[in-house]
Write a protein that holds these residues in place. Structure first.
Motif, PDB file in Angstrom:
ATOM      1  N   GLU A 217      40.381   5.068   5.779  1.00 13.35           N
ATOM      2  CA  GLU A 217      40.625   4.392   7.057  1.00 13.35           C
ATOM      3  C   GLU A 217      42.078   3.913   7.122  1.00 13.35           C
ATOM      4  N   VAL A 218      42.572   3.422   5.984  1.00 16.08           N
ATOM      5  CA  VAL A 218      43.966   2.972   5.909  1.00 16.08           C
ATOM      6  C   VAL A 218      44.907   4.181   5.954  1.00 16.08           C
ATOM      7  N   ALA A 219      44.546   5.227   5.231  1.00 16.14           N
ATOM      8  CA  ALA A 219      45.390   6.430   5.199  1.00 16.14           C
ATOM      9  C   ALA A 219      45.569   7.020   6.596  1.00 16.14           C
ATOM     10  N   ASN A 220      44.552   6.877   7.437  1.00 22.93           N
ATOM     11  CA  ASN A 220      44.615   7.448   8.785  1.00 22.93           C
ATOM     12  C   ASN A 220      45.697   6.817   9.663  1.00 22.93           C
ATOM     13  N   VAL A 221      46.120   5.603   9.322  1.00 17.69           N
ATOM     14  CA  VAL A 221      47.125   4.917  10.154  1.00 17.69           C
ATOM     15  C   VAL A 221      48.448   4.715   9.420  1.00 17.69           C
ATOM     16  N   ALA A 222      48.569   5.298   8.227  1.00 17.47           N
ATOM     17  CA  ALA A 222      49.771   5.082   7.410  1.00 17.47           C
ATOM     18  C   ALA A 222      51.034   5.612   8.074  1.00 17.47           C
ATOM     19  N   SER A 223      50.887   6.524   9.026  1.00 16.07           N
ATOM     20  CA  SER A 223      52.068   7.057   9.715  1.00 16.07           C
ATOM     21  C   SER A 223      52.493   6.170  10.881  1.00 16.07           C
ATOM     22  N   LYS A 224      51.677   5.161  11.208  1.00 14.80           N
ATOM     23  CA  LYS A 224      51.962   4.307  12.365  1.00 14.80           C
ATOM     24  C   LYS A 224      52.681   3.019  11.986  1.00 14.80           C
ATOM     25  N   PHE A 225      52.389   2.494  10.811  1.00 19.54           N
ATOM     26  CA  PHE A 225      53.049   1.285  10.321  1.00 19.54           C
ATOM     27  C   PHE A 225      52.961   1.262   8.796  1.00 19.54           C
ATOM     28  N   PRO A 226      53.792   0.480   8.121  1.00 17.28           N
ATOM     29  CA  PRO A 226      53.814   0.476   6.652  1.00 17.28           C
ATOM     30  C   PRO A 226      52.471   0.030   6.056  1.00 17.28           C
ATOM     31  N   CYS A 227      51.920   0.865   5.178  1.00 18.94           N
ATOM     32  CA  CYS A 227      50.613   0.577   4.575  1.00 18.94           C
ATOM     33  C   CYS A 227      50.665   0.715   3.057  1.00 18.94           C
ATOM     34  N   GLY A 228      49.948  -0.148   2.398  1.00 16.69           N
ATOM     35  CA  GLY A 228      49.813  -0.062   0.949  1.00 16.69           C
ATOM     36  C   GLY A 228      48.381  -0.344   0.539  1.00 16.69           C
ATOM     37  N   ILE A 229      47.954   0.292  -0.527  1.00  9.96           N
ATOM     38  CA  ILE A 229      46.627   0.049  -1.100  1.00  9.96           C
ATOM     39  C   ILE A 229      46.819  -0.383  -2.539  1.00  9.96           C
ATOM     40  N   VAL A 230      46.197  -1.484  -2.917  1.00  7.12           N
ATOM     41  CA  VAL A 230      46.221  -1.915  -4.317  1.00  7.12           C
ATOM     42  C   VAL A 230      44.809  -1.781  -4.877  1.00  7.12           C
ATOM     43  N   ARG A 231      44.739  -1.307  -6.104  1.00  2.00           N
ATOM     44  CA  ARG A 231      43.440  -1.100  -6.755  1.00  2.00           C
ATOM     45  C   ARG A 231      43.356  -1.924  -8.042  1.00  2.00           C
ATOM     46  N   PRO A 232      42.848  -3.141  -7.956  1.00  2.00           N
ATOM     47  CA  PRO A 232      42.654  -3.929  -9.187  1.00  2.00           C
ATOM     48  C   PRO A 232      41.431  -3.420  -9.957  1.00  2.00           C
ATOM     49  N   SER A 233      41.454  -3.601 -11.255  1.00  2.41           N
ATOM     50  CA  SER A 233      40.259  -3.331 -12.067  1.00  2.41           C
ATOM     51  C   SER A 233      39.422  -4.615 -12.092  1.00  2.41           C
ATOM     52  N   MET A 234      38.853  -4.977 -13.223  1.00  4.99           N
ATOM     53  CA  MET A 234      38.092  -6.221 -13.306  1.00  4.99           C
ATOM     54  C   MET A 234      39.064  -7.402 -13.276  1.00  4.99           C
ATOM     55  N   ILE A 235      38.965  -8.219 -12.234  1.00  8.42           N
ATOM     56  CA  ILE A 235      39.900  -9.332 -12.058  1.00  8.42           C
ATOM     57  C   ILE A 235      39.419 -10.534 -12.866  1.00  8.42           C
ATOM     58  N   THR A 236      40.300 -11.032 -13.711  1.00  8.56           N
ATOM     59  CA  THR A 236      39.935 -12.115 -14.617  1.00  8.56           C
ATOM     60  C   THR A 236      40.799 -13.361 -14.365  1.00  8.56           C
ATOM     61  N   ALA A 237      40.637 -14.346 -15.218  1.00  3.54           N
ATOM     62  CA  ALA A 237      41.301 -15.644 -15.051  1.00  3.54           C
ATOM     63  C   ALA A 237      42.828 -15.515 -15.044  1.00  3.54           C
ATOM     64  N   ALA A 238      43.482 -16.565 -14.594  1.00  5.64           N
ATOM     65  CA  ALA A 238      44.945 -16.557 -14.456  1.00  5.64           C
ATOM     66  C   ALA A 238      45.640 -16.457 -15.814  1.00  5.64           C
ATOM     67  N   TRP A 239      46.674 -15.654 -15.839  1.00 11.88           N
ATOM     68  CA  TRP A 239      47.530 -15.544 -17.029  1.00 11.88           C
ATOM     69  C   TRP A 239      48.504 -16.719 -17.064  1.00 11.88           C
ATOM     70  N   LYS A 240      49.208 -16.967 -15.971  1.00 12.05           N
ATOM     71  CA  LYS A 240      50.218 -18.026 -15.927  1.00 12.05           C
ATOM     72  C   LYS A 240      50.011 -19.003 -14.779  1.00 12.05           C
ATOM     73  N   GLU A 241      49.627 -18.484 -13.589  1.00 12.43           N
ATOM     74  CA  GLU A 241      49.622 -19.312 -12.379  1.00 12.43           C
ATOM     75  C   GLU A 241      48.274 -19.251 -11.658  1.00 12.43           C
ATOM     76  N   PRO A 242      47.881 -20.311 -10.981  1.00 11.91           N
ATOM     77  CA  PRO A 242      48.610 -21.579 -10.882  1.00 11.91           C
ATOM     78  C   PRO A 242      48.555 -22.402 -12.170  1.00 11.91           C
ATOM     79  N   ILE A 243      47.517 -22.128 -12.990  1.00  9.30           N
ATOM     80  CA  ILE A 243      47.355 -22.781 -14.287  1.00  9.30           C
ATOM     81  C   ILE A 243      46.778 -21.737 -15.229  1.00  9.30           C
ATOM     82  N   PRO A 244      47.311 -21.570 -16.439  1.00 12.59           N
ATOM     83  CA  PRO A 244      46.744 -20.595 -17.374  1.00 12.59           C
ATOM     84  C   PRO A 244      45.242 -20.829 -17.577  1.00 12.59           C
ATOM     85  N   GLY A 245      44.463 -19.773 -17.395  1.00 11.35           N
ATOM     86  CA  GLY A 245      43.016 -19.866 -17.587  1.00 11.35           C
ATOM     87  C   GLY A 245      42.239 -20.232 -16.337  1.00 11.35           C
ATOM     88  N   TRP A 246      42.949 -20.580 -15.252  1.00  7.10           N
ATOM     89  CA  TRP A 246      42.235 -20.985 -14.032  1.00  7.10           C
ATOM     90  C   TRP A 246      41.376 -19.835 -13.499  1.00  7.10           C
TER      91      TRP A 246
END
Length: 516
Positions: A217-246
């Protein structure tokens, strides 16, 4: 002093965020308000829930622990930049009123779409409506926005879970999205369930299937305005921010650390030799924000025309791989460094490579203790939940098996190339390179974060908890001695052999029992 191009890009720009109350969304809000002081208005798509208006839910959001550091820095005045927009990605036109929709059309410059249903067990009808059609509804709004500088869609590294080696590119759609939408609108859940194996093909569940379709759906409009897709894996606790381990997420390691620290989760079906792809929440958020800036900068370099769709993996498997065998012995040590005052038994987590061995060990180490503890809880007037929780885990094992025992390799060369384009200020401020991440220190902080933010135990009661941990250790050892003494007496009683021979059998039984 060097400037921050990313900060400069977002200064004065208004941002629309879906999924703003979730783990990713609320962290984006905090990061923008803390590190981009001149960011414009943050429009958050929110729905009234449980009798609470969006304004009431916004007030709840402001109390989220993600803002603890923010408040320490006395930045509360920046919270006034948040404007709630009542709506829901699962509703037509996002459920937004005509007046609010026009506000977005006239004022928004950047869109972060992070709303999704993450439930692996949800019906195809529901996941199609939220993940696929929800993305389409966001894209339709984007096409109406007058001055859109960037759309960033938060996907998942597992949208291509049928492959074990995945590149940062768009893969062919597994099915015609129009067909899936039409079927979800005309068939009931039972009829769709029958068709699922044929429709999903190699996809393990409806989540990865519909999230994959959403990328197109995003790819279909990528020629009309700037588009990006990010693919996170398993999202875990904070490394540094806002607090380590948060963290506020109970998914992945945070969830099983929470159960293990209580002493109720003692076995985990997990092969310590395979790579587990974990990525800290702050790296994910920095990746999303950096992508918005980057896709817009490409348009400027491309004579004002949007460049090709940009896809980035926010992953660790091919760059900073983590295996539990690196720290199997340390996990329990960390659990005892930061024990819970509310622990019901002495924490001792073991990883089990086989699913059938785990099921056997779960009967002994999870269900039997759970029945006893639930009975005690019920007698005491409390609400017994342990047996139900363990049943839920038991019932989900077949569905989760692929994700537990499969090793994926997500290429992240393009993300690392993006990191190299950032200047020294942005590399530090919006870090996405995890090359310096130390997994042992990270998980030590994560377990402390789980204690503080999920189990809600303050640092001030840590010494009290450590005293209790020693008491539980004594009880744990006493129970083990009593158990094995009982086994010893039972062998003698049932077989009639001498105590000396029974003493020779005991180590063998102890070894076999230790395999569970």
């Amino acid at each position: 002093m060097a400037s921050s191009p990313i900060t400069d890009f977002y200064a004065g720009r208004n941002v629309f965020i879906t999924g703003a109350t979730g783990f990713v969304g609320v962290t984006i809000v905090e990061k923008l308000l803390r590190d981009v002081p001149n960011v414009g208005t943050l429009y958050l798509l929110m729905r009234a829930k449980k009798g609470k208006s969006v304004q009431e839910r916004l007030e709840e959001l402001k109390k989220n622990s993600v803002f603890d550091k923010f408040k320490e820095l006395q930045l509360e005045s920046r919270l006034s930049k948040i404007v709630p927009i009542e709506g829901d990605v699962g509703l037509e036109h996002l459920g937004i009123s005509p007046k609010d929709r026009q506000t977005l059309i006239d004022n928004v410059n950047v869109v972060f779409h992070s709303a999704a249903t993450l439930d692996f067990f949800q019906s195809l009808k529901e996941t199609t409506n939220i993940n696929l059609r929800g993305t389409r509804r966001v894209v339709e709004l984007c096409q109406q926005i007058k001055n859109l500088d960037a759309l960033v869609h938060v996907s998942s590294a597992y949208v291509n879970a049928y492959l074990t080696k995945v590149e940062e590119k768009l893969y062919p759609a597994p099915e015609d999205p129009e067909k899936i939408i039409q079927l979800s609108e005309t068939l009931n859940d039972d009829a769709l369930k029958e068709l699922e194996p044929k429709l999903l093909k190699d996809h393990p569940n409806t989540y990865t299937f519909t999230k994959h379709l959403a990328e197109h759906e995003v790819a279909n409009v990528a020629s009309k305005f700037p588009c990006g897709i990010v693919r996170p894996s398993m999202i875990t606790a904070a490394w540094k921010e806002p607090i380590p381990g948060w963290t506020i997420s109970k998914n992945g390691p945070q969830g099983f650390f929470m159960g293990a620290s209580k002493g109720v989760l003692r076995r985990l079906p997990l092969d310590p030799s395979i790579i587990m792809d974990y990525i800290p929440i702050d790296v994910v958020v920095n990746g999303i924000i950096s992508t918005g800036y980057y896709v817009n900068s490409l348009q400027a370099k491309n004579g004002g025309r949007p460049a090709d769709l940009q896809i980035f993996h926010l992953t660790s498997s091919t760059y900073k791989p983590f295996r539990f065998e690196l720290m199997t012995d340390k996990i329990n040590s960390y659990l005892h460094d930061y024990p819970l005052n509310s622990a019901v038994w002495y924490p001792n987590l073991r990883l089990v490579k086989s699913l059938w061995v785990f099921r056997l060990s779960a009967i002994l180490f999870h269900f039997i203790p759970a029945i006893i503890l639930d009975l005690v809880t019920k007698i005491g007037g409390g609400r017994p939940i342990l047996v139900r929780l363990h049943k839920n885990v038991w019932n989900s094992l077949n569905t989760l098996e692929k994700f537990i025992f499969t090793e994926w390799h997500f290429d992240s060369k393009r993300l690392l190339a993006l990191s190299k384009t950032l200047n020294i200020v942005d590399k530090k401020k919006f870090f996405i390179d995890i090359g310096e991440l130390a997994w042992d220190e990270y998980f030590s902080n994560t377990i402390l974060g789980v204690r503080q933010y999920l189990s809600k135990e303050p640092i001030k009661n840590l010494e009290k908890a450590r005293r209790k941990d020693k008491i539980l250790l004594g009880l744990h050892v006493a129970l083990q001695l009593s158990f094995w003494y009982g086994v010893f007496k039972l062998i003698v009683c049932l077989t009639g052999i001498s105590t000396a021979k029974a003493a020779l059998v005991l180590p063998v039984l102890y070894y076999l029992f230790g395999l569970l």
